[in-house]
Design a protein around this motif. Structure first.
Motif, PDB file in Angstrom:
ATOM      1  N   PHE A 182       0.919  -1.344   0.159  1.00  0.00           N
ATOM      2  CA  PHE A 182      -0.023  -0.140   0.052  1.00  0.00           C
ATOM      3  C   PHE A 182       0.974   1.398   0.045  1.00  0.00           C
ATOM      4  CE2 PHE A 182      -2.714  -3.121   1.916  1.00  0.00           C
ATOM      5  CZ  PHE A 182      -3.700  -2.975   1.257  1.00  0.00           C
ATOM      6  N   ASN A 183       0.215   2.273  -0.651  1.00  0.00           N
ATOM      7  CA  ASN A 183       1.313   3.609  -0.710  1.00  0.00           C
ATOM      8  C   ASN A 183       0.439   4.716  -0.118  1.00  0.00           C
ATOM      9  OD1 ASN A 183       3.267   2.800  -2.817  1.00  0.00           O
ATOM     10  ND2 ASN A 183       1.456   2.551  -4.126  1.00  0.00           N
ATOM     11  N   TYR A 184       1.042   5.509   0.422  1.00  0.00           N
ATOM     12  CA  TYR A 184       0.427   6.694   1.258  1.00  0.00           C
ATOM     13  C   TYR A 184       0.001   7.798   0.232  1.00  0.00           C
ATOM     14  CZ  TYR A 184       1.297   4.899   5.956  1.00  0.00           C
ATOM     15  OH  TYR A 184       1.513   4.049   7.057  1.00  0.00           O
ATOM     16  N   LEU A 185      -1.321   8.196   0.245  1.00  0.00           N
ATOM     17  CA  LEU A 185      -1.751   9.116  -0.347  1.00  0.00           C
ATOM     18  C   LEU A 185      -2.021  10.603   0.018  1.00  0.00           C
ATOM     19  CD1 LEU A 185      -4.271   7.090  -2.748  1.00  0.00           C
ATOM     20  CD2 LEU A 185      -1.685   7.439  -2.910  1.00  0.00           C
ATOM     21  N   HIS A 186      -2.213  11.661  -0.387  1.00  0.00           N
ATOM     22  CA  HIS A 186      -2.624  12.769   0.247  1.00  0.00           C
ATOM     23  C   HIS A 186      -4.103  12.713   0.369  1.00  0.00           C
ATOM     24  CE1 HIS A 186      -3.404  17.371   0.036  1.00  0.00           C
ATOM     25  NE2 HIS A 186      -3.636  16.848   1.377  1.00  0.00           N
ATOM     26  N   LYS A 187      -4.599  12.878   1.560  1.00  0.00           N
ATOM     27  CA  LYS A 187      -6.167  12.452   1.598  1.00  0.00           C
ATOM     28  C   LYS A 187      -6.875  13.387   0.842  1.00  0.00           C
ATOM     29  CE  LYS A 187      -9.584  12.518   5.364  1.00  0.00           C
ATOM     30  NZ  LYS A 187     -10.019  12.552   6.791  1.00  0.00           N
ATOM     31  N   GLU A 188      -6.698  14.642   0.561  1.00  0.00           N
ATOM     32  CA  GLU A 188      -7.543  15.495  -0.414  1.00  0.00           C
ATOM     33  C   GLU A 188      -7.450  15.499  -1.861  1.00  0.00           C
ATOM     34  OE1 GLU A 188      -9.650  17.704   0.981  1.00  0.00           O
ATOM     35  OE2 GLU A 188      -8.792  17.062   3.157  1.00  0.00           O
ATOM     36  N   CYS A 189      -6.203  15.300  -2.422  1.00  0.00           N
ATOM     37  CA  CYS A 189      -6.193  14.974  -3.856  1.00  0.00           C
ATOM     38  C   CYS A 189      -5.849  13.670  -4.420  1.00  0.00           C
ATOM     39  CB  CYS A 189      -5.158  16.004  -4.252  1.00  0.00           C
ATOM     40  SG  CYS A 189      -3.383  15.493  -3.978  1.00  0.00           S
ATOM     41  N   LYS A 190      -5.603  12.695  -3.285  1.00  0.00           N
ATOM     42  CA  LYS A 190      -5.334  11.218  -3.814  1.00  0.00           C
ATOM     43  C   LYS A 190      -4.045  10.987  -4.469  1.00  0.00           C
ATOM     44  CE  LYS A 190      -9.256  10.016  -1.666  1.00  0.00           C
ATOM     45  NZ  LYS A 190      -9.656  11.312  -1.165  1.00  0.00           N
ATOM     46  N   HIS A 191      -3.042  11.916  -4.450  1.00  0.00           N
ATOM     47  CA  HIS A 191      -1.980  11.548  -5.127  1.00  0.00           C
ATOM     48  C   HIS A 191      -0.888  11.168  -4.149  1.00  0.00           C
ATOM     49  CE1 HIS A 191      -3.270  14.143  -8.328  1.00  0.00           C
ATOM     50  NE2 HIS A 191      -2.523  13.687  -9.223  1.00  0.00           N
ATOM     51  N   ARG A 192      -0.051  10.297  -4.698  1.00  0.00           N
ATOM     52  CA  ARG A 192       0.891   9.537  -3.868  1.00  0.00           C
ATOM     53  C   ARG A 192       2.069  10.708  -3.240  1.00  0.00           C
ATOM     54  NH1 ARG A 192       4.573   4.236  -5.696  1.00  0.00           N
ATOM     55  NH2 ARG A 192       5.693   4.125  -3.842  1.00  0.00           N
ATOM     56  N   ILE A 193       2.206  10.364  -1.953  1.00  0.00           N
ATOM     57  CA  ILE A 193       3.329  11.285  -1.099  1.00  0.00           C
ATOM     58  C   ILE A 193       4.647  10.609  -1.630  1.00  0.00           C
ATOM     59  CG2 ILE A 193       1.578  12.210   0.320  1.00  0.00           C
ATOM     60  CD1 ILE A 193       3.160  10.806   2.502  1.00  0.00           C
ATOM     61  N   ARG A 194       5.712  11.319  -1.323  1.00  0.00           N
ATOM     62  CA  ARG A 194       7.184  10.776  -1.707  1.00  0.00           C
ATOM     63  C   ARG A 194       7.789  10.956  -0.148  1.00  0.00           C
ATOM     64  NH1 ARG A 194      11.354  14.722  -2.406  1.00  0.00           N
ATOM     65  NH2 ARG A 194      10.851  16.856  -2.234  1.00  0.00           N
ATOM     66  N   SER A 195       8.655   9.957  -0.147  1.00  0.00           N
ATOM     67  CA  SER A 195       9.637   9.962   1.325  1.00  0.00           C
ATOM     68  C   SER A 195      10.767  10.904   1.098  1.00  0.00           C
ATOM     69  CB  SER A 195      10.073   8.596   1.343  1.00  0.00           C
ATOM     70  OG  SER A 195       8.996   7.525   1.637  1.00  0.00           O
ATOM     71  N   VAL A 196      10.715  11.626   2.202  1.00  0.00           N
ATOM     72  CA  VAL A 196      11.768  12.650   2.292  1.00  0.00           C
ATOM     73  C   VAL A 196      12.956  12.056   3.211  1.00  0.00           C
ATOM     74  CG1 VAL A 196      12.312  15.138   2.585  1.00  0.00           C
ATOM     75  CG2 VAL A 196      10.265  14.317   1.277  1.00  0.00           C
ATOM     76  N   LYS A 197      14.120  12.178   2.865  1.00  0.00           N
ATOM     77  CA  LYS A 197      15.153  12.170   3.923  1.00  0.00           C
ATOM     78  C   LYS A 197      15.722  13.353   4.238  1.00  0.00           C
ATOM     79  CE  LYS A 197      16.743   7.395   2.327  1.00  0.00           C
ATOM     80  NZ  LYS A 197      15.870   7.601   1.012  1.00  0.00           N
ATOM     81  N   LYS A 198      15.509  13.628   5.677  1.00  0.00           N
ATOM     82  CA  LYS A 198      15.699  15.066   6.106  1.00  0.00           C
ATOM     83  C   LYS A 198      16.551  14.890   7.486  1.00  0.00           C
ATOM     84  CE  LYS A 198      13.595  19.329   7.217  1.00  0.00           C
ATOM     85  NZ  LYS A 198      12.118  19.765   7.200  1.00  0.00           N
ATOM     86  N   CYS A 199      17.686  15.763   7.612  1.00  0.00           N
ATOM     87  CA  CYS A 199      18.503  15.723   8.886  1.00  0.00           C
ATOM     88  C   CYS A 199      17.821  16.651   9.824  1.00  0.00           C
ATOM     89  CB  CYS A 199      19.792  16.223   8.586  1.00  0.00           C
ATOM     90  SG  CYS A 199      20.886  16.375  10.031  1.00  0.00           S
TER      91      CYS A 199
END
Length: 295
Positions: free
Chosen positions: A31-48
């Protein structure tokens, strides 16, 4: 079949070039995570969290936490220096009886197929192992990790099971070992086991959660509603002897039903069951396989 690894099996002075293939396939739905409003897939962000900046793969290094929040950094060169000199060889150490290996040691299964130049040597090894009734205990290095492995014959092919080392197996304090059941309880428990004993038929076992998830997704795609079947809850065990008696009576009835059902099938011939549900055509998307590294 996709090749994951290339190397050779070596025992004594015999060397059999082989290719490795995945022997099992994950049936999990991804399963992929989607934005609840627009149903587009979100991307994983690597952040310090310290520098508060987004990072790319070139900004990352490998570190081992040897104390709380203290790390030692290992470079790719450091790790490569530990690569075993025989990293492309499956070295057979001993031939043993399969029954001597407890299944807790097994990790993952791989098929080993021969290179074109090694058909006879491969066939020689599989046939001699099959006739001897032995399996091979071996050592192999994959992805910078040295594995213990078991080589055995399955469907005329060699299968390699990577294994845990003894130090990786956890052991429990078996406090219940100090509790002694009565002989009557043991006799009834053995009878219950005998009543439930069957030949191993892998085709009759199936993943009910997977099938219900499939039907749920198909219903959603079709715009329909789907209600999952409620699992059957077991009764509360109040008295062990009473539970054993009830279980034995139930399994005796099931054995009688199975016997009469088999008789009806034989009398009716090989016709299909009209109540069988149609099989789903929905299958989970497979992850893209990793390319085999050059030897």
């Amino acid at each position: 079949m996709h090749t994951l690894w290339k190397g050779s099996i070596s025992f004594g002075l015999v060397n059999v070039p082989v290719k490795m293939h995945a022997a099992t396939d994950s049936r999990d739905f991804q399963f992929n995570y989607l934005h609840k409003e627009c149903k587009h897939r979100i991307r994983s962000v690597k952040k310090c969290p310290t520098c508060d900046i987004e990072l790319g793969m070139d900004d990352l290094v490998k570190g081992y936490e040897y104390e709380k929040d203290r790390y030692v950094v290992l470079s790719d060169e450091d790790i490569a220096s530990l690569e075993q000199p025989m990293s492309r060889s499956i070295d057979i150490l001993d031939f043993i009886n399969l029954s001597e290996i407890d299944p807790i040691y097994y990790q993952k299964s791989y098929y080993l197929s021969p290179e074109e130049t090694a058909l006879k040597a491969y066939r020689l090894l599989t046939q001699s192992m099959e006739e001897s009734g032995k399996v091979a205990l071996a050592r192999v290095t994959m992805r910078s990790k040295q594995h213990l492995a078991c080589l055995r014959v399955f469907d005329k092919c060699l299968v390699m099971e990577t294994m845990y080392y003894p130090k990786e197996i956890r052991h429990m304090d078996v406090a219940w070992d100090r509790v002694d059941p009565t002989e009557v309880e043991l006799t009834m428990a053995r009878q219950l086991i005998d009543n439930l004993a069957r030949p191993f038929e892998p085709e009759k076992y199936h993943d009910e959660l997977y099938e219900q998830t499939t039907r749920l997704i198909e219903s959603k795609i079709a715009g329909e509603t789907y209600t999952a079947e409620a699992p059957v809850k077991g009764g509360k065990v109040v008295d062990l002897m009473e539970a054993l008696r009830a279980s034995i009576a139930l399994t005796e009835n099931e054995k009688d039903s199975m016997s009469s059902g088999q008789t009806q099938v034989l009398e009716a011939g090989s016709g299909g069951n009209p109540t069988d549900k149609p099989k789903s055509t929905l299958t989970p998307r497979k992850r893209a396989p990793r390319r085999a590294k050059e030897a």
